[in-house]
Design a protein around this motif. Sequence first.
Motif, short mmCIF file in Angstrom:
data_model
loop_
_atom_site.label_atom_id
_atom_site.label_comp_id
_atom_site.label_asym_id
_atom_site.label_seq_id
_atom_site.Cartn_x
_atom_site.Cartn_y
_atom_site.Cartn_z
N UNK A 95 5.96 -12.33 5.54
CA UNK A 95 5.46 -13.30 4.56
C UNK A 95 5.81 -12.82 3.15
N UNK A 96 6.99 -13.22 2.68
CA UNK A 96 7.50 -12.72 1.41
C UNK A 96 6.66 -13.19 0.23
N UNK A 97 6.13 -14.40 0.31
CA UNK A 97 5.31 -14.92 -0.79
C UNK A 97 4.08 -14.05 -1.01
N UNK A 98 3.38 -13.74 0.07
CA UNK A 98 2.19 -12.89 -0.06
C UNK A 98 2.55 -11.49 -0.54
N UNK A 99 3.72 -10.99 -0.11
CA UNK A 99 4.12 -9.66 -0.54
C UNK A 99 4.39 -9.62 -2.04
N UNK A 100 5.01 -10.68 -2.57
CA UNK A 100 5.28 -10.71 -4.01
C UNK A 100 3.99 -10.73 -4.81
N UNK A 101 3.01 -11.50 -4.34
CA UNK A 101 1.71 -11.53 -5.01
C UNK A 101 1.08 -10.14 -4.97
N UNK A 102 1.18 -9.47 -3.82
CA UNK A 102 0.59 -8.14 -3.68
C UNK A 102 1.31 -7.12 -4.56
N UNK A 103 2.64 -7.20 -4.67
CA UNK A 103 3.38 -6.30 -5.55
C UNK A 103 2.92 -6.48 -7.00
N UNK A 104 2.73 -7.72 -7.42
CA UNK A 104 2.23 -7.98 -8.78
C UNK A 104 0.86 -7.33 -8.96
N UNK A 105 0.02 -7.41 -7.93
CA UNK A 105 -1.30 -6.80 -7.98
C UNK A 105 -1.19 -5.28 -8.14
N UNK A 106 -0.25 -4.68 -7.42
CA UNK A 106 -0.04 -3.23 -7.52
C UNK A 106 0.37 -2.84 -8.94
N UNK A 107 1.31 -3.58 -9.50
CA UNK A 107 1.80 -3.24 -10.84
C UNK A 107 0.70 -3.38 -11.88
N UNK A 108 -0.10 -4.43 -11.77
CA UNK A 108 -1.22 -4.61 -12.70
C UNK A 108 -2.25 -3.49 -12.53
N UNK A 109 -2.51 -3.12 -11.29
CA UNK A 109 -3.46 -2.04 -11.01
C UNK A 109 -2.97 -0.73 -11.60
N UNK A 110 -1.68 -0.40 -11.40
CA UNK A 110 -1.16 0.86 -11.90
C UNK A 110 -1.09 0.86 -13.43
N UNK A 111 -0.86 -0.31 -14.03
CA UNK A 111 -0.87 -0.40 -15.47
C UNK A 111 -2.25 -0.06 -16.03
N UNK A 112 -3.30 -0.44 -15.29
CA UNK A 112 -4.67 -0.12 -15.71
C UNK A 112 -5.01 1.35 -15.46
N UNK A 113 -4.59 1.86 -14.30
CA UNK A 113 -5.12 3.15 -13.84
C UNK A 113 -4.26 4.35 -14.23
N UNK A 114 -2.98 4.14 -14.48
CA UNK A 114 -2.11 5.27 -14.83
C UNK A 114 -1.90 5.37 -16.34
N UNK A 119 0.83 -1.21 0.00
CA UNK A 119 0.00 0.00 0.00
C UNK A 119 0.86 1.25 0.00
N UNK A 120 2.04 1.18 0.59
CA UNK A 120 2.93 2.34 0.56
C UNK A 120 3.62 2.47 -0.81
N UNK A 121 4.10 1.36 -1.34
CA UNK A 121 4.71 1.35 -2.68
C UNK A 121 3.74 1.93 -3.71
N UNK A 122 2.49 1.53 -3.64
CA UNK A 122 1.46 2.03 -4.54
C UNK A 122 1.29 3.53 -4.40
N UNK A 123 1.25 4.04 -3.18
CA UNK A 123 1.07 5.48 -2.97
C UNK A 123 2.27 6.28 -3.44
N UNK A 124 3.48 5.80 -3.15
CA UNK A 124 4.67 6.54 -3.60
C UNK A 124 4.69 6.64 -5.12
N UNK A 125 4.30 5.56 -5.81
CA UNK A 125 4.26 5.59 -7.26
C UNK A 125 3.22 6.59 -7.77
N UNK A 126 2.06 6.63 -7.16
CA UNK A 126 1.03 7.57 -7.58
C UNK A 126 1.46 9.01 -7.32
N UNK A 127 2.13 9.24 -6.19
CA UNK A 127 2.66 10.58 -5.91
C UNK A 127 3.64 11.01 -6.99
N UNK A 128 4.59 10.12 -7.30
CA UNK A 128 5.60 10.45 -8.30
C UNK A 128 4.97 10.66 -9.68
#
Length: 237
Positions: free
Chosen positions: A218-237, A183-192
């Motif tokens: 839980x690194x496995x769950x974090x990697x899945x969530x990072x992928x979700x962020x990138x896919x979301x930003x690809x759609x929304x930005x 959630x922080x990675x996503x916000x920093x990207x949107x800010x930038x």
Amino acid sequence: MGAFTVSVIIPAYNSATFIAETLDSVFAQTFPDYEVILINDGSPDTEELEAVLEPYRKRIVYLRQENGGPGKARNNGIRSARGEYVAFLDSDDRMLPEYLETQLALFEKDHSLDLVYSDLLLEGDSPLSGKTFMETCPSQGQATFDAVLTEKCQIPTSAVVARKQALLDAGLFDESLFVVGTEDYDLWLRLAHLGKKIGYQRKILGIRRIHSGALSANQHNMLIAWMHVLKKLDRTL
């Protein structure tokens, strides 16, 4: 009640063990003009947490919410904040005494900055203990959208001070991203992406605790969530 320069926002979940150290580190700041907003994120240890918080209650703003994750807790804190700037601090991390003073000096030096971050010392039950955040997650060059996206610049949330208005302009944290580190990675990207200017310094200004109970363990769950962020930003930005 009046305004402050900085609002320190602390989400709390299963943090009764560490929260006194965290709060003590804030109250030891050399910079005096701040408020502390602590958000109980529906924590299962609420009774123990509130017992630990009792000596601090007159010095903090205490909010409670149903469990919704750190993004929702931070958003509630931001909306309640009376400071021009917002400083984020996880409930098991600590600020060094000059943290706020040194971070705010960057804004004074460069009025175009919207967010700044620093280095942190890592401690806890991990092979990384004793290293710094930037030793393991370097920041190289300007912290542009591309640099944050490709992790040439990695931003630790407990080292961030940002203009409240910039966070509002970006739409705050995405509360659907429940896993810490996304959630922080996503916000920093949107800010930038909005053109907000991000700066950093290499000075160690805080301590980040690494322990097996951390949500980010839980690194496995974090990697899945990072992928979700990138896919979301690809759609929304």
